[in-house]
Design a protein around this motif. Structure first.
Motif, mmCIF file in Angstrom:
data_model
loop_
_atom_site.group_PDB
_atom_site.id
_atom_site.type_symbol
_atom_site.label_atom_id
_atom_site.label_comp_id
_atom_site.label_asym_id
_atom_site.label_seq_id
_atom_site.Cartn_x
_atom_site.Cartn_y
_atom_site.Cartn_z
ATOM 1 N N GLU A 117 0.801 -1.000 0.147
ATOM 2 C CA GLU A 117 0.098 0.108 0.020
ATOM 3 C C GLU A 117 0.851 1.352 0.089
ATOM 4 O OE1 GLU A 117 -3.217 2.450 2.824
ATOM 5 O OE2 GLU A 117 -2.316 0.467 3.648
ATOM 6 N N VAL A 118 1.850 1.244 0.701
ATOM 7 C CA VAL A 118 2.799 2.712 0.968
ATOM 8 C C VAL A 118 3.318 2.786 -0.417
ATOM 9 C CG1 VAL A 118 4.898 1.579 1.676
ATOM 10 C CG2 VAL A 118 3.974 3.681 2.689
ATOM 11 N N ASP B 15 4.905 12.579 -0.680
ATOM 12 C CA ASP B 15 4.675 13.022 0.692
ATOM 13 C C ASP B 15 3.210 13.587 1.102
ATOM 14 O OD1 ASP B 15 7.395 13.529 1.046
ATOM 15 O OD2 ASP B 15 7.389 15.286 -0.195
ATOM 16 N N ASP B 16 2.224 12.605 0.448
ATOM 17 C CA ASP B 16 0.888 12.832 1.065
ATOM 18 C C ASP B 16 0.694 12.245 2.324
ATOM 19 O OD1 ASP B 16 -1.940 13.293 -0.279
ATOM 20 O OD2 ASP B 16 -2.145 11.376 0.767
ATOM 21 N N ILE B 17 -0.317 12.807 3.053
ATOM 22 C CA ILE B 17 -0.645 12.150 4.603
ATOM 23 C C ILE B 17 -1.195 10.738 4.635
ATOM 24 C CG2 ILE B 17 -3.055 12.890 4.444
ATOM 25 C CD1 ILE B 17 -0.691 13.781 7.177
ATOM 26 N N ALA B 18 -1.567 10.232 3.359
ATOM 27 C CA ALA B 18 -1.780 8.830 3.533
ATOM 28 C C ALA B 18 -0.806 8.129 3.543
ATOM 29 C CB ALA B 18 -2.708 8.626 2.115
ATOM 30 N N VAL B 19 0.303 8.663 3.024
ATOM 31 C CA VAL B 19 1.721 7.808 3.099
ATOM 32 C C VAL B 19 1.960 7.764 4.519
ATOM 33 C CG1 VAL B 19 4.011 7.696 2.511
ATOM 34 C CG2 VAL B 19 2.301 8.428 0.490
ATOM 35 N N SER B 20 2.055 8.831 5.236
ATOM 36 C CA SER B 20 2.437 8.872 6.632
ATOM 37 C C SER B 20 1.484 7.993 7.613
ATOM 38 C CB SER B 20 2.366 10.397 7.085
ATOM 39 O OG SER B 20 1.042 10.911 7.207
ATOM 40 N N ILE C 223 7.066 13.827 7.152
ATOM 41 C CA ILE C 223 5.880 14.273 6.308
ATOM 42 C C ILE C 223 4.842 15.024 7.187
ATOM 43 C CG2 ILE C 223 4.095 13.397 4.926
ATOM 44 C CD1 ILE C 223 5.552 10.906 4.291
ATOM 45 N N GLN C 224 4.617 14.847 8.399
ATOM 46 C CA GLN C 224 3.509 15.549 9.182
ATOM 47 C C GLN C 224 4.111 17.046 9.413
ATOM 48 O OE1 GLN C 224 3.416 13.042 12.701
ATOM 49 N NE2 GLN C 224 1.496 12.207 12.087
ATOM 50 N N LYS C 225 5.467 17.104 9.476
ATOM 51 C CA LYS C 225 6.053 18.604 9.692
ATOM 52 C C LYS C 225 5.926 19.252 8.506
ATOM 53 C CE LYS C 225 9.251 17.709 13.399
ATOM 54 N NZ LYS C 225 10.783 17.832 13.841
ATOM 55 N N LEU C 226 5.893 18.694 7.386
ATOM 56 C CA LEU C 226 5.925 19.260 5.941
ATOM 57 C C LEU C 226 4.456 19.561 5.839
ATOM 58 C CD1 LEU C 226 7.282 19.973 3.361
ATOM 59 C CD2 LEU C 226 6.672 17.642 2.270
#
Length: 770
Positions: free
Chosen positions: A454-455, A464-469, A498-501
């Motif tokens: 999935e990742v 860098d999508d939030i779904a990736v994180s 990714i979250q910080k971005l």
């Protein structure tokens, strides 16, 4: 559901559904309960209405056997099983060789109706008139007369001496007496009937004619006229009985049922859905309290194989073909017209939803399986509609905890989407659902494979999508659970980046991820890096949640612990004091006690013993508020307090603390707990140093006694306890007692070869014995 299956030609599946309804009733109410009989009876009616007369009769006969064995009882909800039995009796009267079974049904109704002083008592009399008619038709005139005479008695008590009901019954009694040539009795009953009719102002011509015939010494043998008379009387009695038994509601239910089948066969899509919902309500069992299942000897009415035989038929007994005429716009048993498939699949699916809402998870699962089969048969596998349905089916199966079925649905959906569509978010959702089910099933290895796949898909859509994180967070948790802390740290670090971005440096999700990173670094004993992570967590939470939020207290508590681990004791005390203030403010007393213990440990390490003791005492006080007086944690607190009191020379206080912890442990775990023996030694030693000799000897004697009972009287602790007991006895002048104990100690010392490891103890014992 069974009706729908038979309508579309799936006879076996339909009968399976009917049998499941019967099985559910058996399991919930017992084999001999009225609910079970009603369920079997309903299946028979459905088959009869659909044209399968022979097959329906097998179900009717099963209910007849129930009634024959007098196993039916009146239901608590007021529903009357007599109605079903009466309908069954009438149906069997029309069948060849069915009269005996019908009579058993009517006899059972009679037994149920014979309930004196209840509202249904009058109905017994009404029914007896009908039963008399049936017996008369079977040429059992003596039995018919007995029923009518009993009916007469009931009507006199219920309606009085001048009721129309009594007059009708007296007339019938007179007619039967005439046939049996009971002239005097016939004359008496007919005359009384005539008198009542005259009082009521009703027509008396028929009675007068019979009296005239009787006076001439004749009797009626005109069977046709007689039967007509009985039929009229019987119909009246039955009609009145049905009215008194609440049969209007039952008739409405039967009418609605017939309308349901008509709409399912010929109606529009929306009408089909409504009708299917009604059908589900008709065949879905309610859920009263479960009754114990009868054993085979108690059951005694029919074998499940008898119902299983229904499956063996080919064409309906009426000659109706299972394949409908295509000219009628219907469909054949071996196939469905494609343009009818979607509405039909939707109906089946919606029936499943109704069953699911009603709590019938297994039956709902069967519906969704059938709907899936219909869609897969007539919708191309590349059609997204099929993929979406499979996903929905998987979700529903998750709701009802049918994990294996959900797994099959998500696996099939994933395969079809990968085969017929490019990598996209929908495919990612399907694989994520698959991984989640595998996780619930405990297959972590395959779940990890799914999430890694999935990742990769999510990264192709947007690295860098939030779904990736979110997926990386799940992967990190799995790595952590498997013990691969390095891989987990890498996953969580990517999540934090990714979250910080996307969310900014001050977001709570960032703080949560950093908290996990800090804990992993702590487990890897990288205290410096862990401290950096927790300081950042504390800063974010102070800025976003406020200075006194409970999560701020948690972050500061770990930060203070790490500052102590890195040698910054002063900073640690300051940070922990802030955490303590927050936890007290939020009334988190257990957490505050934990912080106080950490502060006490630091003071003890810094040899600030009085401050350490004060912290431990406060810790105990807060812990009692949270845990109560007799918790294991309270016992541990007392022991820790006793240890530091011993260090600073407060031996009397130490003995009291040890004893408090000892009592709690003994009450919770008994004298076999590993902490009991060390505590008795500590208590005895502390009280010896406090010059409380009597209490010290009592504690040490208890220690040696328990050691002997448990077979542990062969080590140096046992020897030292005996040596101290002897010393105490010697001090009070009991020299003989002291020598006895010292000799036992020396024998134990030498016999167990303790001299090699403890030479000084042997030297002390020899000096004492000399």
């Amino acid at each position: 559901m069974g009706s729908l299956c038979i309508e579309i030609g799936k006879i076996e599946k339909g009968l399976d559904c009917f049998d499941q309804v019967v099985d559910i009733r058996k399991s919930r109410f017992g084999h001999d309960h009225p609910e079970t009989a009603e369920s079997i009876h309903s299946v028979g009616l459905i088959l009869l209405n659909m044209g399968y007369a022979d097959e329906s009769l097998k179900y009717f006969r099963a209910v007849a056997e129930l009634s024959k064995n007098r196993l039916m009882q009146k239901r608590e909800d007021g529903a009357d099983p007599c109605i079903s039995l009466y309908e069954l009796g009438e149906r069997l009267l029309k069948e060849k060789d069915g009269q005996d079974i019908a009579l058993q049904c009517f006899d059972q109704i009679l037994q149920l109706r014979k309930q004196p002083l209840t509202p249904d008592y009058a109905a017994v009399g009404d029914f007896l008139g009908n039963l008399a008619s049936v017996l008369h038709e079977m040429e059992r005139k003596e039995d018919s007369l007995k029923c009518l005479e009993h009916c007469e008695q009931i009507q006199r008590s219920q309606y009085g001496e001048t009721s129309a009901e009594l007059a009708d019954t007296l007339y019938l009694v007179g007619r039967v007496c005439m046939e049996l040539q009971h002239t005097e009795a016939a004359h008496q009953h007919l005359n009384e009937a005539l008198d009542i009719k005259e009082i009521l102002g009703e027509d008396t011509a028929d009675i007068a004619a019979q009296l005239k015939l009787l006076e001439k010494g004749g009797r009626t043998d005109d069977a046709a006229a007689e039967q007509e008379s009985y039929d009229d009387g019987g119909s009246s009695a039955v009609s009145e009985w049905i009215s008194k038994s609440g049969n209007e509601d039952y008739s409405e239910q039967e009418s609605a049922k017939e309308e349901t089948y008509s709409v399912i066969e010929d109606g529009s899509e929306s009408d089909q859905l409504t009708a299917a919902d009604s059908a589900v309500e008709e065949i879905t069992p309610s859920s009263p309290s479960v009754q114990p299942e009868a054993n085979d000897e108690e059951r005694g009415y029919y074998d499940d194989n008898e119902l299983e035989d229904v499956r063996s038929y080919g064409e309906p007994s009426t000659g109706q073909s299972l394949n409908h005429d295509e000219d009628d716009g219907d469909y054949a048993a071996d196939g469905v017209i494609p343009d009818m498939n979607d509405p039909l699949a939707n109906v089946v699916s919606d029936v499943g939803e109704v069953l699911l809402d009603g709590g019938f998870e297994e039956e709902a699962d069967d519906c969704f399986d059938m709907a899936s089969d219909l869609r897969k048969k007539f919708i191309a596998e590349h059609d997204p509609e099929l993929h979406d349905f499979l996903h929905r089916m998987g979700d529903v199966c998750l709701e009802i905890e049918a994990l294996d079925t959900a797994l099959d649905a998500f696996e099939e959906e994933s395969i079809l989407r990968k085969k017929h569509a490019p990598a996209n978010a929908t495919l990612g959702d399907a694989i994520h659902a698959l991984g989640s089910v595998l996780l619930d099933l405990g297959d972590h290895e395959r779940a990890m494979e799914a999430f890694l796949e999935e990742v990769d898909i999510r990264r192709k859509i947007g690295p860098d999508d939030i779904a990736v994180s979110e997926v990386l967070d799940t992967i990190g948790a799995l790595y952590l659970e498997s013990g691969d802390h390095v891989a987990a740290l890498d996953s969580f670090s990517q999540v934090a980046r990714i979250q910080k971005l996307l969310l900014g440096d001050e977001h709570e999700d960032v703080a949560e991820t950093l908290y996990s990173i800090g804990l992993i670094l702590l487990s890897l004993e990288d205290h410096e890096e862990a401290l950096v992570a927790f300081r950042e967590v504390a800063g974010i939470r102070q800025n976003t949640l406020g200075l006194r939020h409970e999560l701020v207290g948690d972050a500061l508590n770990v930060t203070g612990f790490l500052e102590h681990k890195t040698g910054n004791n002063e900073e640690a005390l300051a940070t922990l004091s802030k955490a303590l203030d927050i936890r007290k403010h939020n009334e988190e007393y257990a957490k505050a006690a934990d912080t106080l213990q950490q502060i006490g440990d630091i003071h003890r390490e810094m040899r600030n013993f009085d401050l350490a003791i004060d912290c431990y005492q406060q810790c105990l006080k807060l812990s009692k508020w949270e845990l109560g007086e007799e918790d294991e944690g309270i016992a541990e607190g007392y022991i820790a307090l006793g240890n530091i009191q011993t260090v600073v020379g407060h031996h009397s206080d130490a003995g009291a603390s040890y004893q408090a912890g000892f009592f709690i442990i003994m009450k919770l775990f008994g004298n076999t707990d590993d902490r009991v023996m060390p505590l008795l030694l500590k208590m005895g030693t502390a009280r010896l140093k406090a010059c409380d000799h009597d209490q010290a000897e009592e504690n040490l004697l208890q220690f040696t006694r328990l050691r002997k009972e448990q077979g542990g009287n062969n080590d140096i602790d046992y020897v030292n306890a005996l040596r101290i007991i002897g010393t105490l006895r010697y001090k009070i002048g009991d020299k003989d007692g002291a020598m006895e104990v010292w000799e036992e100690a020396f024998d134990t010392y030498t016999n167990n070869r303790l001299a090699y490891d403890h030479p000084r103890v042997g030297e002390k014992l020899r000096n004492l014995l000399d």
